[in-house]
Design a protein around this motif. Structure first.
Motif, PDB file in Angstrom:
ATOM      1  N   ASP A   9      -8.382   0.976  -2.640  1.00  0.00           N
ATOM      2  CA  ASP A   9      -6.936   1.164  -2.819  1.00  0.00           C
ATOM      3  C   ASP A   9      -6.404   0.297  -3.959  1.00  0.00           C
ATOM      4  OD1 ASP A   9      -6.881   2.976  -0.775  1.00  0.00           O
ATOM      5  OD2 ASP A   9      -6.080   1.582   0.728  1.00  0.00           O
ATOM      6  N   ILE A  10      -6.868  -0.934  -4.021  1.00  0.00           N
ATOM      7  CA  ILE A  10      -6.440  -1.844  -5.090  1.00  0.00           C
ATOM      8  C   ILE A  10      -6.877  -1.308  -6.446  1.00  0.00           C
ATOM      9  CG2 ILE A  10      -6.778  -4.151  -6.075  1.00  0.00           C
ATOM     10  CD1 ILE A  10      -6.928  -5.175  -3.134  1.00  0.00           C
ATOM     11  N   SER A  11      -8.082  -0.774  -6.499  1.00  0.00           N
ATOM     12  CA  SER A  11      -8.585  -0.200  -7.749  1.00  0.00           C
ATOM     13  C   SER A  11      -7.742   1.010  -8.181  1.00  0.00           C
ATOM     14  CB  SER A  11     -10.039   0.210  -7.576  1.00  0.00           C
ATOM     15  OG  SER A  11     -10.525   0.827  -8.729  1.00  0.00           O
ATOM     16  N   GLN A  12      -7.375   1.856  -7.237  1.00  0.00           N
ATOM     17  CA  GLN A  12      -6.526   3.007  -7.553  1.00  0.00           C
ATOM     18  C   GLN A  12      -5.149   2.566  -8.028  1.00  0.00           C
ATOM     19  OE1 GLN A  12      -6.566   5.360  -3.995  1.00  0.00           O
ATOM     20  NE2 GLN A  12      -8.597   6.204  -4.406  1.00  0.00           N
ATOM     21  N   ARG A  16      -3.332   3.204 -11.651  1.00  0.00           N
ATOM     22  CA  ARG A  16      -1.963   3.731 -11.778  1.00  0.00           C
ATOM     23  C   ARG A  16      -1.108   2.812 -12.646  1.00  0.00           C
ATOM     24  NH1 ARG A  16       1.964   6.955 -10.861  1.00  0.00           N
ATOM     25  NH2 ARG A  16       3.934   6.392  -9.878  1.00  0.00           N
ATOM     26  N   ILE A  17      -1.267   1.513 -12.479  1.00  0.00           N
ATOM     27  CA  ILE A  17      -0.507   0.557 -13.285  1.00  0.00           C
ATOM     28  C   ILE A  17      -0.862   0.722 -14.764  1.00  0.00           C
ATOM     29  CG2 ILE A  17      -0.225  -1.908 -13.810  1.00  0.00           C
ATOM     30  CD1 ILE A  17      -0.428  -2.418 -10.770  1.00  0.00           C
ATOM     31  N   ALA A  91       4.265  -0.932  -7.856  1.00  0.00           N
ATOM     32  CA  ALA A  91       2.807  -0.873  -7.724  1.00  0.00           C
ATOM     33  C   ALA A  91       2.199  -2.277  -7.729  1.00  0.00           C
ATOM     34  CB  ALA A  91       2.206  -0.025  -8.845  1.00  0.00           C
ATOM     35  N   GLU A  92       2.737  -3.162  -8.554  1.00  0.00           N
ATOM     36  CA  GLU A  92       2.225  -4.538  -8.574  1.00  0.00           C
ATOM     37  C   GLU A  92       2.532  -5.258  -7.269  1.00  0.00           C
ATOM     38  OE1 GLU A  92       3.966  -6.107 -12.148  1.00  0.00           O
ATOM     39  OE2 GLU A  92       2.262  -5.462 -13.371  1.00  0.00           O
ATOM     40  N   ALA A  93       3.699  -4.996  -6.686  1.00  0.00           N
ATOM     41  CA  ALA A  93       4.036  -5.610  -5.401  1.00  0.00           C
ATOM     42  C   ALA A  93       3.101  -5.102  -4.312  1.00  0.00           C
ATOM     43  CB  ALA A  93       5.488  -5.322  -5.043  1.00  0.00           C
ATOM     44  N   LEU A  94       2.809  -3.799  -4.309  1.00  0.00           N
ATOM     45  CA  LEU A  94       1.876  -3.238  -3.327  1.00  0.00           C
ATOM     46  C   LEU A  94       0.482  -3.820  -3.514  1.00  0.00           C
ATOM     47  CD1 LEU A  94       1.196  -1.271  -1.068  1.00  0.00           C
ATOM     48  CD2 LEU A  94       0.908   0.510  -2.810  1.00  0.00           C
TER      49      LEU A  94
END
Length: 115
Positions: A9-12, A16-17, A91-94
């Motif tokens: 998930d972090i990689s995805q 996206r970022i 996205a960075e917060a997630l």
């Protein structure tokens, strides 16, 4: 969630970022071009109004179109840039929340390879 699923998930999210950052950079380029178009159109309109180069009505209409097109493009790209920057921040917060939820372990017996 398992640690592997979190890593995926972090990689995805990082992908996206990166994609959003490319969109933001493209918007910045369009904003610059729009500002140049507005300035160039205004300068051409001024030259046309003053009759410095003997240009006619076609140049006046073209310069007005250039200014208006630049304004429309500028407004559109500024709003897109704001939305993209907001999406990047979300996205960075997630990503930060996902990273903080991983149970990180300190490895005390790791060999010193770079010594």
């Amino acid at each position: 969630m398992t640690e592997d699923a979190l890593t995926d998930d972090i990689s995805q999210i990082e992908d996206r970022i990166e994609a959003l950052a490319e969109i933001a950079e493209r918007c910045r380029k369009y904003i610059l071009v729009s500002k140049i178009a507005i300035g160039g159109g205004a300068a051409l309109l001024l030259v046309t109004i003053l009759g410095l180069l003997g240009t006619g009505q076609t140049a006046a209409l073209g310069s007005i179109a250039l200014v208006l097109g630049g304004i429309v493009s500028l407004g559109s790209n500024i709003s897109t840039l704001r939305q993209t920057e907001s999406a990047i921040a979300d996205a960075e917060a997630l990503r930060s929340r996902l990273i903080s939820s991983i149970d990180l372990r300190i490895v005390a017996d790791a060999p010193m390879k770079l010594v």
